[in-house]
Design a protein around this motif. Structure first.
Motif, PDB file in Angstrom:
ATOM      1  N   LEU A  55      30.162 -11.488   5.448  1.00  0.00           N
ATOM      2  CA  LEU A  55      31.404 -11.712   4.718  1.00  0.00           C
ATOM      3  C   LEU A  55      32.299 -12.692   5.469  1.00  0.00           C
ATOM      4  CD1 LEU A  55      33.377 -10.976   2.404  1.00  0.00           C
ATOM      5  CD2 LEU A  55      34.135  -9.045   3.828  1.00  0.00           C
ATOM      6  N   ARG A  56      32.482 -12.477   6.743  1.00  0.00           N
ATOM      7  CA  ARG A  56      33.307 -13.375   7.555  1.00  0.00           C
ATOM      8  C   ARG A  56      32.749 -14.803   7.523  1.00  0.00           C
ATOM      9  NH1 ARG A  56      33.857  -9.181  12.584  1.00  0.00           N
ATOM     10  NH2 ARG A  56      35.917  -8.352  12.055  1.00  0.00           N
ATOM     11  N   THR A  57      31.447 -14.919   7.610  1.00  0.00           N
ATOM     12  CA  THR A  57      30.818 -16.242   7.584  1.00  0.00           C
ATOM     13  C   THR A  57      31.064 -16.913   6.238  1.00  0.00           C
ATOM     14  OG1 THR A  57      29.120 -15.436   9.119  1.00  0.00           O
ATOM     15  CG2 THR A  57      28.666 -17.502   7.948  1.00  0.00           C
ATOM     16  N   ALA A  58      30.893 -16.168   5.155  1.00  0.00           N
ATOM     17  CA  ALA A  58      31.133 -16.725   3.816  1.00  0.00           C
ATOM     18  C   ALA A  58      32.575 -17.198   3.678  1.00  0.00           C
ATOM     19  CB  ALA A  58      30.803 -15.690   2.743  1.00  0.00           C
ATOM     20  N   VAL A  59      33.514 -16.434   4.203  1.00  0.00           N
ATOM     21  CA  VAL A  59      34.922 -16.854   4.143  1.00  0.00           C
ATOM     22  C   VAL A  59      35.101 -18.196   4.844  1.00  0.00           C
ATOM     23  CG1 VAL A  59      37.250 -16.347   4.981  1.00  0.00           C
ATOM     24  CG2 VAL A  59      35.898 -14.539   3.899  1.00  0.00           C
ATOM     25  N   ILE A  98      25.321 -15.031   1.755  1.00  0.00           N
ATOM     26  CA  ILE A  98      26.519 -15.837   2.033  1.00  0.00           C
ATOM     27  C   ILE A  98      26.756 -16.846   0.907  1.00  0.00           C
ATOM     28  CG2 ILE A  98      27.439 -17.624   3.582  1.00  0.00           C
ATOM     29  CD1 ILE A  98      25.966 -15.989   5.869  1.00  0.00           C
ATOM     30  N   GLN A  99      25.718 -17.504   0.471  1.00  0.00           N
ATOM     31  CA  GLN A  99      25.848 -18.486  -0.603  1.00  0.00           C
ATOM     32  C   GLN A  99      26.311 -17.825  -1.902  1.00  0.00           C
ATOM     33  OE1 GLN A  99      21.861 -20.094  -0.092  1.00  0.00           O
ATOM     34  NE2 GLN A  99      22.714 -22.023   0.695  1.00  0.00           N
ATOM     35  N   GLY A 100      25.832 -16.619  -2.180  1.00  0.00           N
ATOM     36  CA  GLY A 100      26.299 -15.889  -3.358  1.00  0.00           C
ATOM     37  C   GLY A 100      27.782 -15.591  -3.281  1.00  0.00           C
ATOM     38  N   MET A 101      28.248 -15.240  -2.098  1.00  0.00           N
ATOM     39  CA  MET A 101      29.683 -14.968  -1.930  1.00  0.00           C
ATOM     40  C   MET A 101      30.500 -16.244  -2.114  1.00  0.00           C
ATOM     41  SD  MET A 101      30.075 -12.132   1.093  1.00  0.00           S
ATOM     42  CE  MET A 101      28.665 -12.515   2.134  1.00  0.00           C
ATOM     43  N   ILE A 102      30.037 -17.351  -1.570  1.00  0.00           N
ATOM     44  CA  ILE A 102      30.760 -18.616  -1.733  1.00  0.00           C
ATOM     45  C   ILE A 102      30.832 -18.971  -3.215  1.00  0.00           C
ATOM     46  CG2 ILE A 102      30.729 -21.097  -1.267  1.00  0.00           C
ATOM     47  CD1 ILE A 102      29.283 -20.370   1.427  1.00  0.00           C
ATOM     48  N   ARG A 106      34.353 -19.489  -7.006  1.00  0.00           N
ATOM     49  CA  ARG A 106      34.622 -20.476  -8.059  1.00  0.00           C
ATOM     50  C   ARG A 106      35.272 -19.760  -9.244  1.00  0.00           C
ATOM     51  NH1 ARG A 106      31.801 -25.535  -9.411  1.00  0.00           N
ATOM     52  NH2 ARG A 106      32.615 -26.124 -11.439  1.00  0.00           N
ATOM     53  N   LEU A 107      36.324 -20.367  -9.781  1.00  0.00           N
ATOM     54  CA  LEU A 107      37.006 -19.776 -10.934  1.00  0.00           C
ATOM     55  C   LEU A 107      36.314 -20.193 -12.222  1.00  0.00           C
ATOM     56  CD1 LEU A 107      40.709 -20.366  -9.864  1.00  0.00           C
ATOM     57  CD2 LEU A 107      39.380 -18.264  -9.678  1.00  0.00           C
ATOM     58  N   PRO A 108      36.130 -19.307 -13.176  1.00  0.00           N
ATOM     59  CA  PRO A 108      36.457 -17.878 -13.094  1.00  0.00           C
ATOM     60  C   PRO A 108      35.452 -17.139 -12.216  1.00  0.00           C
ATOM     61  CG  PRO A 108      35.386 -18.336 -15.189  1.00  0.00           C
ATOM     62  CD  PRO A 108      35.543 -19.659 -14.482  1.00  0.00           C
ATOM     63  N   GLN A 109      35.971 -16.223 -11.442  1.00  0.00           N
ATOM     64  CA  GLN A 109      35.142 -15.483 -10.496  1.00  0.00           C
ATOM     65  C   GLN A 109      34.193 -14.539 -11.246  1.00  0.00           C
ATOM     66  OE1 GLN A 109      38.448 -13.670  -8.465  1.00  0.00           O
ATOM     67  NE2 GLN A 109      38.209 -15.027  -6.716  1.00  0.00           N
ATOM     68  N   THR A 110      32.955 -14.481 -10.770  1.00  0.00           N
ATOM     69  CA  THR A 110      31.956 -13.597 -11.382  1.00  0.00           C
ATOM     70  C   THR A 110      31.134 -12.904 -10.296  1.00  0.00           C
ATOM     71  OG1 THR A 110      30.454 -15.477 -11.587  1.00  0.00           O
ATOM     72  CG2 THR A 110      31.760 -14.921 -13.538  1.00  0.00           C
ATOM     73  N   PRO A 111      31.738 -11.953  -9.595  1.00  0.00           N
ATOM     74  CA  PRO A 111      30.999 -11.269  -8.530  1.00  0.00           C
ATOM     75  C   PRO A 111      29.929 -10.335  -9.095  1.00  0.00           C
ATOM     76  CG  PRO A 111      33.149 -10.265  -8.812  1.00  0.00           C
ATOM     77  CD  PRO A 111      33.111 -11.471  -9.714  1.00  0.00           C
ATOM     78  N   HIS A 112      28.824 -10.217  -8.341  1.00  0.00           N
ATOM     79  CA  HIS A 112      27.716  -9.356  -8.751  1.00  0.00           C
ATOM     80  C   HIS A 112      27.414  -8.263  -7.722  1.00  0.00           C
ATOM     81  CE1 HIS A 112      26.923 -12.120 -12.031  1.00  0.00           C
ATOM     82  NE2 HIS A 112      26.942 -13.109 -11.166  1.00  0.00           N
ATOM     83  N   THR A 113      28.027  -8.343  -6.552  1.00  0.00           N
ATOM     84  CA  THR A 113      27.780  -7.359  -5.493  1.00  0.00           C
ATOM     85  C   THR A 113      29.118  -6.917  -4.906  1.00  0.00           C
ATOM     86  OG1 THR A 113      27.722  -8.944  -3.649  1.00  0.00           O
ATOM     87  CG2 THR A 113      25.642  -8.606  -4.884  1.00  0.00           C
ATOM     88  N   ALA A 120      36.007 -12.352  -3.497  1.00  0.00           N
ATOM     89  CA  ALA A 120      36.777 -12.799  -4.661  1.00  0.00           C
ATOM     90  C   ALA A 120      38.212 -12.290  -4.570  1.00  0.00           C
ATOM     91  CB  ALA A 120      36.111 -12.322  -5.954  1.00  0.00           C
ATOM     92  N   ASP A 121      38.366 -11.019  -4.244  1.00  0.00           N
ATOM     93  CA  ASP A 121      39.705 -10.444  -4.123  1.00  0.00           C
ATOM     94  C   ASP A 121      40.461 -11.036  -2.936  1.00  0.00           C
ATOM     95  OD1 ASP A 121      39.256  -8.891  -6.353  1.00  0.00           O
ATOM     96  OD2 ASP A 121      38.981  -7.016  -5.244  1.00  0.00           O
ATOM     97  N   ALA A 122      39.786 -11.256  -1.836  1.00  0.00           N
ATOM     98  CA  ALA A 122      40.445 -11.820  -0.653  1.00  0.00           C
ATOM     99  C   ALA A 122      40.916 -13.244  -0.921  1.00  0.00           C
ATOM    100  CB  ALA A 122      39.489 -11.790   0.543  1.00  0.00           C
TER     101      ALA A 122
END
Length: 184
Positions: A55-59, A98-102, A106-113, A120-122
């Motif tokens: 998560l930190r890396t993705a941020v 990490i790539q999935g988190m990045i 993108r808006l609109p956000q579509t998280p799957h995990t 997305a929230d952060a």
């Protein structure tokens, strides 16, 4: 994985290569806004240490694409993560997470995990913070610097509509920032 080196790599590029016109999407957004928010939401949500590292890396890579261009910067960040992170000991499976988190930022956000929900929230944590109006003005000035100019009426209507349509994905973000978002 060597998170410290990945962090230093991303931070170095953010510090040296971002366009001066990026008044919102600059180093502060990543390091002082999104990273602490992601860490806090992860702690509340009980994220494991190994997932917290991802998560930190993705941020740190989520807006790194801005070093090349604004449009589709998430896809550039995804590419950069794929190119750079193997050098720091990240596995192909970790990089895919990490790539999935990045991509989720993108808006609109579509998280799957759950991790994608946290990033997305952060990334939009500012909606519920006291500095929302100052940061929102920085975003407006950044957009204007790149030619996206709005009248006050247009800007505020757009922002109100966006805030009203937005929902935090995690229970943690709803608890931490929900009231502040409603007030803003």
């Amino acid at each position: 994985p060597d998170y410290t080196s990945a962090y230093d790599y991303a931070l170095g590029r953010l510090e040296k290569e971002l366009a001066p016109k990026l008044l919102y999407h600059w180093k502060k957004h990543t390091v002082e806004d999104v990273l602490p928010a992601a860490e806090h939401l992860a702690e509340i949500s009980g994220v494991s240490q190994s997932d917290l590292l991802l998560l930190r890396t993705a941020v740190m890579f989520h807006d790194l694409g801005f070093v090349e261009k604004r449009k589709d910067h998430e896809e550039i960040g995804i590419r950069l993560a794929g190119e750079i992170l193997p050098q720091f000991g990240y596995s192909a499976e970790q990089i895919a997470v990490i790539q999935g988190m990045i991509r989720t930022t993108r808006l609109p956000q579509t998280p799957h995990t759950p991790l994608e929900e946290i990033i997305a929230d952060a990334d939009l944590d500012v909606f519920g913070r006291e500095d929302f109006f100052a940061r929102n003005q920085a975003l407006r000035e950044e957009m204007a610097a790149f030619g996206d100019v709005f009248s006050d009426e247009q800007w505020y209507a757009q922002q109100v509509n966006f805030l009203q349509a937005h929902q935090y994905f995690t229970q943690a973000a709803r608890e931490v920032r929900g009231e502040g978002k409603r007030a803003n």
